[in-house]
Design a protein around this motif. Structure first.
Motif, PDB file in Angstrom:
ATOM      1  N   ARG A  90       0.832  -1.207   0.000  1.00  0.00           N
ATOM      2  CA  ARG A  90       0.000   0.000   0.000  1.00  0.00           C
ATOM      3  C   ARG A  90       0.869   1.261   0.000  1.00  0.00           C
ATOM      4  N   ASP A  91       1.513   1.569   1.129  1.00  0.00           N
ATOM      5  CA  ASP A  91       2.345   2.782   1.164  1.00  0.00           C
ATOM      6  C   ASP A  91       3.577   2.582   0.276  1.00  0.00           C
ATOM      7  N   HIS A 129      -8.557  -0.343   7.877  1.00  0.00           N
ATOM      8  CA  HIS A 129      -7.722   0.722   8.412  1.00  0.00           C
ATOM      9  C   HIS A 129      -8.320   2.056   7.971  1.00  0.00           C
ATOM     10  N   SER A 135      -6.159   5.691  12.182  1.00  0.00           N
ATOM     11  CA  SER A 135      -4.967   6.546  12.155  1.00  0.00           C
ATOM     12  C   SER A 135      -5.353   8.009  12.120  1.00  0.00           C
ATOM     13  N   GLU A 140      -4.145  10.876  10.902  1.00  0.00           N
ATOM     14  CA  GLU A 140      -3.035  11.199   9.987  1.00  0.00           C
ATOM     15  C   GLU A 140      -2.326  12.472  10.450  1.00  0.00           C
ATOM     16  N   ASN A 182      -3.103   3.898  15.396  1.00  0.00           N
ATOM     17  CA  ASN A 182      -1.800   4.134  14.765  1.00  0.00           C
ATOM     18  C   ASN A 182      -1.565   5.646  14.723  1.00  0.00           C
ATOM     19  N   PRO A 242       0.644   8.140  13.064  1.00  0.00           N
ATOM     20  CA  PRO A 242       1.696   8.252  12.047  1.00  0.00           C
ATOM     21  C   PRO A 242       2.482   9.560  12.102  1.00  0.00           C
ATOM     22  N   THR A 277       3.405  11.268   9.449  1.00  0.00           N
ATOM     23  CA  THR A 277       3.079  11.255   8.026  1.00  0.00           C
ATOM     24  C   THR A 277       4.130  11.930   7.144  1.00  0.00           C
ATOM     25  N   HIS A 287       3.933   4.539  12.631  1.00  0.00           N
ATOM     26  CA  HIS A 287       4.048   4.504  11.164  1.00  0.00           C
ATOM     27  C   HIS A 287       4.893   5.719  10.796  1.00  0.00           C
ATOM     28  N   HIS A 317       7.670   7.989   8.521  1.00  0.00           N
ATOM     29  CA  HIS A 317       8.261   8.257   7.205  1.00  0.00           C
ATOM     30  C   HIS A 317       9.683   8.753   7.380  1.00  0.00           C
TER      31      HIS A 317
HETATM   32  C1  LIG Z   1      -2.636   6.313   6.132  1.00  0.00           C
HETATM   33  C2  LIG Z   1      -1.574   6.731   7.048  1.00  0.00           C
HETATM   34  C3  LIG Z   1      -1.301   5.707   8.081  1.00  0.00           C
HETATM   35  C4  LIG Z   1      -0.300   7.027   6.330  1.00  0.00           C
HETATM   36  O1  LIG Z   1       0.085   6.362   5.420  1.00  0.00           O
HETATM   37  C5  LIG Z   1       0.498   8.134   6.839  1.00  0.00           C
HETATM   38  O2  LIG Z   1       0.034   8.909   7.651  1.00  0.00           O
HETATM   39  O3  LIG Z   1       1.663   8.247   6.393  1.00  0.00           O
END
Ligand SMILES: CC(C)C(=O)C(=O)O
Ligand SMILES: CC(=O)SCCNC(=O)CCNC(=O)[C@H](O)C(C)(C)COP(=O)(O)OP(=O)(O)OC[C@H]1O[C@@H](n2cnc3c(N)ncnc32)[C@H](O)[C@@H]1OP(=O)(O)O
Length: 515
Positions: free
Chosen positions: A22-23, A106, A148, A150, A176, A178, A180, A211, A213
């Motif tokens: 997905r991501d 989710h 989440s 976000e 969750n 994140p 982001t 989660h 990045h």
């Molecule tokens: C959908 C969410 C979990 C996401 O990918 C993010 O916030 O990066």
């Protein structure tokens, strides 16, 4: 920041939520087709991933189909589909994960002021109402709901706690939070997770998830800090692929917990020997290459080129390796021979290749090895074999030795070679000769300087290894007064290999004459 548990407690099991499909697929150019997604999902399942986020079903009919197909096929892992806080997204996700033995929806909704104001154009109250409605709708369709907020790591503390509490009350089983945009830091995320754990009254009814990045290169460090603050699930991807600079890399997360269990006191269900195969499969499928120095799965992750490191490794592996390559799916440590290598590694490689070098031979081969290493980026086994064979067959007294040579040649020019040789300790002789080609001219020059004229019976040049900078090995047989003598020479320049092979044969002739 402290570790999550005291060392005497048994390790805490951390759920691995893989979002490569997905991501990871949100990396530009990384789209995968159904068959490819199924292949990756099967490997993730076999390797022990707890939850596979298989896609975003509302995004396209193809994404819906692949989440559904993964849900139908995979037997062990939980299969998850992503949905915005909107009825059609949630219904599509529910429909897609329905065939799974264990399915999860989710649901996400941004909570930070920037996202609320500019992207969603919603007030804080509207966000809370929308989150509650979305989670409730999802919970009516599936028992396992992740929510989440976000951009949680840029959300005001009070509002984050308010949304999290409301989502849990509405039925979310995993929360969750994140990072982001990859903005947070290890200390900050530790404090944020601790704050939510301390302030949200119903927090023990949900599993906390992270989660992260990698925009500032801290995704793995931040994920581990969240775990130290009590997160029980980590969202990550194979090779760290994902939106922009990517997500936390699964292989790094898993090996951090395995290698530093003394520190984190956490463990996972991942079969770590599948990390390298998974990395290769995802790289092949998405076309996103793994950088050589990538932790755990990069080509150099278990390669050592420096002499001091190689010597240490040969004496005791733990001097320079904190994990074993076999544990992550590599076949072995790689002692790469190059200009930074030392005698210990060279002798070891020669031995592996079947040559036992005397200390004197090692000195000579090492000298030639360093000269070659200055010319070539990497030295291959074929190069070592050629150098050692030249040394073994060349172990005659060095009556004549090469000092220098130059070659002038061209399409409409007669080739000219100038050779300078040393005789004994000090005498140097130079000669310029022409020939049918540079090799012929080199033959003439060597014959004229040494005064030994031979008949060339056989002359073979072969490349000792692959590549443009491969060394050329010349093997020749010459006849002198009715007897045949062999000569061998190696160099990255075939004219030099020829001169060395000639001198090798001529030195044999002289040494036999003397005897
Ligand atoms: C959908 C969410 C979990 C996401 O990918 C993010 O916030 O990066
Ligand atoms: C952080 C993340 O990684 S989130 C996941 C990101 N992944 C993706 O976006 C990949 C798949 N996305 C897509 O295929 C498309 O964006 C779709 C199908 C989901 C939506 O397409 P469109 O309907 O054309 O909308 P578009 O993408 O232009 O804009 C997104 C809309 O969703 C809204 N939105 C964004 N997040 C949410 C949310 N969590 N809940 C509800 N609405 C949301 C936006 O405000 C915007 O609404 P608007 O059109 O009323 O302004």
């Amino acid at each position: 920041m402290t570790t999550s548990s005291q060392p005497h407690e048994s390790p805490r099991m951390i759920r691995i939520f893989d979002t490569t499909l997905r991501d990871g697929e949100q990396s530009p150019g990384a789209s995968m087709n159904l068959a490819e997604k199924l292949e990756v999902a099967s490997l993730l399942d076999e390797m022990g991933v707890d939850i596979i986020e298989a896609g975003f079903p509302i995004a396209s009919p193809g994404d819906f189909e692949s989440v559904k197909k993964v849900a139908e096929t995979i037997q062990r892992s939980t299969i998850c589909g992503l949905a915005r806080c909107s009825d059609k997204d949630i219904d599509a996700a529910a429909e897609a994960v329905k065939p799974a033995k264990q399915g999860r929806i989710h649901v996400f909704l941004a909570t930070s002021a920037i996202h609320r104001e500019f992207k969603l154009r919603m007030t804080p109250d509207e966000i809370v109402q929308r989150a509650i409605a979305g989670v409730k709708r999802a919970r009516n369709l599936c028992d396992d709901i992740e929510f989440s907020p976000e951009d949680a790591c840029r959300t005001e503390d009070d509002f984050l706690c308010r949304v999290v509490e409301a989502a849990i009350d509405a039925g979310a089983t995993t929360i969750n939070m994140p990072d982001t945009v990859g903005y947070t830091t290890p200390n900050e995320i530790f404090d944020r997770f601790s704050m939510v754990r301390n302030r949200v009254p119903n927090i023990d009814k949900a599993i906390l998830s992270t989660h992260c990045h990698n925009d500032l290169g801290m995704a793995v460090a931040n994920s581990m800090a969240a775990v130290a603050a009590g997160a029980g699930q980590i969202e990550c991807t194979i090779n760290g692929i994902g939106e922009r600079a990517g997500n936390a890399a699964l292989e790094e997360i898993v090996m951090a917990m395995k290698t530093r269990q003394d520190f984190f006191n956490c463990t996972t269900a991942i079969d770590t020997q599948r990390l390298v195969p998974a990395s290769r499969l995802v790289s092949k499928t998405t076309g996103i290459q793994v950088q050589r120095n990538k932790a755990i799965v990069g080509r150099n992750a278990f390669a050592h080129e420096s002499g001091i490191h190689q010597d240490g490794m040969l004496k005791e592996r733990s001097t320079y390796e904190i994990m074993s390559p076999e544990d992550v799916g590599f076949s072995k440590t790689d002692l790469v021979l190059g200009k930074h290598s030392g005698r210990a590694a060279l002798a070891d490689r020669a031995k592996t290749l079947g040559f036992s070098l005397s200390p004197e031979q090692l000195v000579t081969v090492f000298e030639q090895f360093k000269i070659l290493a200055d010319k070539k980026k990497e030295i291959y086994d074929g190069d070592i074999i050629a150098l050692v064979q030249q040394q073994i067959s060349g172990s005659v007294e060095q009556e004549w030795a090469l000092i220098d040579y130059t070659v002038t040649s061209g399409k409409n020019r007669t080739p000219v070679v100038e050779v300078t040789l040393k005789h004994g300790d000090d005498e140097k002789t130079q000669r310029v000769e022409q020939g049918d080609g540079p090799i012929d001219a080199a033959f003439w020059a060597v014959e004229k300087i040494t005064g030994i004229e031979v008949v060339c019976k056989d002359f073979r040049v072969r490349s000792a290894t692959l590549g443009r900078d491969a060394i050329g090995e010349v093997n020749l047989e010459v006849e002198y007064k009715g007897k045949t003598y062999r000569g061998i020479g190696v160099s990255t320049d075939s004219v030099e290999s020829t001169i060395l092979a000639m001198l090798n044969a001529i030195n044999r002739i002289i040494s036999e004459k003397r005897e």
